[in-house]
Design a protein around this motif. Structure first.
Motif, short mmCIF file in Angstrom:
data_model
loop_
_atom_site.label_atom_id
_atom_site.label_comp_id
_atom_site.label_asym_id
_atom_site.label_seq_id
_atom_site.Cartn_x
_atom_site.Cartn_y
_atom_site.Cartn_z
N ILE A 1 2.39 14.30 -9.47
CA ILE A 1 3.35 15.38 -9.65
C ILE A 1 3.74 15.51 -11.12
CG2 ILE A 1 5.74 16.09 -9.14
CD1 ILE A 1 5.34 14.88 -6.33
N ALA A 2 4.00 14.38 -11.77
CA ALA A 2 4.37 14.41 -13.18
C ALA A 2 3.21 14.92 -14.04
CB ALA A 2 4.79 13.02 -13.64
N THR A 3 1.99 14.49 -13.72
CA THR A 3 0.82 14.92 -14.48
C THR A 3 0.58 16.41 -14.33
OG1 THR A 3 -0.16 12.74 -14.17
CG2 THR A 3 -1.64 14.51 -14.85
N SER A 4 0.70 16.93 -13.12
CA SER A 4 0.48 18.36 -12.92
C SER A 4 1.55 19.18 -13.63
CB SER A 4 0.42 18.70 -11.44
OG SER A 4 1.66 18.38 -10.81
N LEU B 1 0.82 -1.21 0.00
CA LEU B 1 0.00 0.00 0.00
C LEU B 1 0.86 1.27 0.00
CD1 LEU B 1 -2.97 -0.81 2.39
CD2 LEU B 1 -3.03 -0.47 -0.07
N LEU B 2 1.92 1.27 0.78
CA LEU B 2 2.81 2.43 0.80
C LEU B 2 3.49 2.62 -0.57
CD1 LEU B 2 4.44 2.13 4.33
CD2 LEU B 2 2.82 3.86 3.54
N ALA B 3 3.89 1.56 -1.19
CA ALA B 3 4.52 1.65 -2.51
C ALA B 3 3.52 2.20 -3.54
CB ALA B 3 5.04 0.28 -2.95
N LEU B 4 2.28 1.72 -3.50
CA LEU B 4 1.27 2.22 -4.42
C LEU B 4 0.96 3.70 -4.17
CD1 LEU B 4 -1.23 -0.77 -4.65
CD2 LEU B 4 0.34 0.05 -6.41
N GLY B 5 0.92 4.10 -2.91
CA GLY B 5 0.70 5.51 -2.58
C GLY B 5 1.82 6.38 -3.10
N TYR B 6 3.06 5.90 -2.96
CA TYR B 6 4.21 6.65 -3.46
C TYR B 6 4.13 6.79 -4.98
CZ TYR B 6 8.99 7.81 -4.70
OH TYR B 6 10.09 8.42 -5.23
N LEU B 7 3.81 5.70 -5.68
CA LEU B 7 3.69 5.75 -7.13
C LEU B 7 2.58 6.71 -7.56
CD1 LEU B 7 4.17 2.00 -8.12
CD2 LEU B 7 5.76 3.89 -8.50
N LEU B 8 1.47 6.70 -6.84
CA LEU B 8 0.37 7.60 -7.15
C LEU B 8 0.79 9.06 -6.98
CD1 LEU B 8 -2.62 7.81 -7.92
CD2 LEU B 8 -3.16 7.73 -5.50
#
Length: 148
Positions: free
Chosen positions: A31-34, A19-26
């Motif tokens: 950030i990249a999308t913005s 879950l922490l890894a998925l949160g970090y990826l999200l």
């Protein structure tokens, strides 16, 4: 019992790590999308400014008489577009108005005919326009004035 408890804790820790890894990826994706959105907005505003500058440059090159003719043509188009609606055939009128697409006859409602009469610049009709004008009639179809 201790064995099952330790297995449960290990599985929960693994689940927490996932879950922490998925949160970090999200978060990284957001950030990249913005950043891409900001870059795209800047590019669009830059293109829009260039288009406005080009339009202004084109307008400044026109002679005053050409600009006046363009403004008149634009006003005529707007008058036609804004006055196409009707309820019955009695509201529609055929007017002879040579425009740049080559057609001579336009069907508008009576308000549009009055506006176009005010904007008319005494254009002369060609013989082909005059011949079709004599036989044309306006009708209201689907609440829009059309030439028969």
């Amino acid at each position: 019992m201790f064995k099952w408890l330790s297995i449960l804790i290990i599985v929960l820790c693994g689940f927490l790590v996932v879950l922490l890894a998925l949160g970090y990826l999200l978060k990284e994706n957001e950030i990249a999308t913005s950043a891409l959105k900001k870059e795209l907005e800047q590019e669009q505003t830059k293109q829009q400014q260039q288009a406005e500058a080009a339009l202004f440059a084109d307008e400044s090159k026109l002679l005053p008489q050409q600009k006046q003719q363009q403004d008149l043509a634009q006003a005529q188009k707007q008058a036609v577009i804004n006055n196409l609606t009707c309820i019955s055939d009695q509201q529609c009128v055929v007017i002879a108005n040579p425009i740049e697409d080559g057609s001579c006859l336009i069907a508008v409602n009576t308000i549009g005919a009055l506006l176009l009469a005010k904007l008319a610049d005494k254009q002369t009709l060609t013989e082909a326009c005059r011949a079709t004008y004599d036989h044309a009639a306006a009708s209201c179809q689907n609440n829009i004035c059309t030439v028969k």
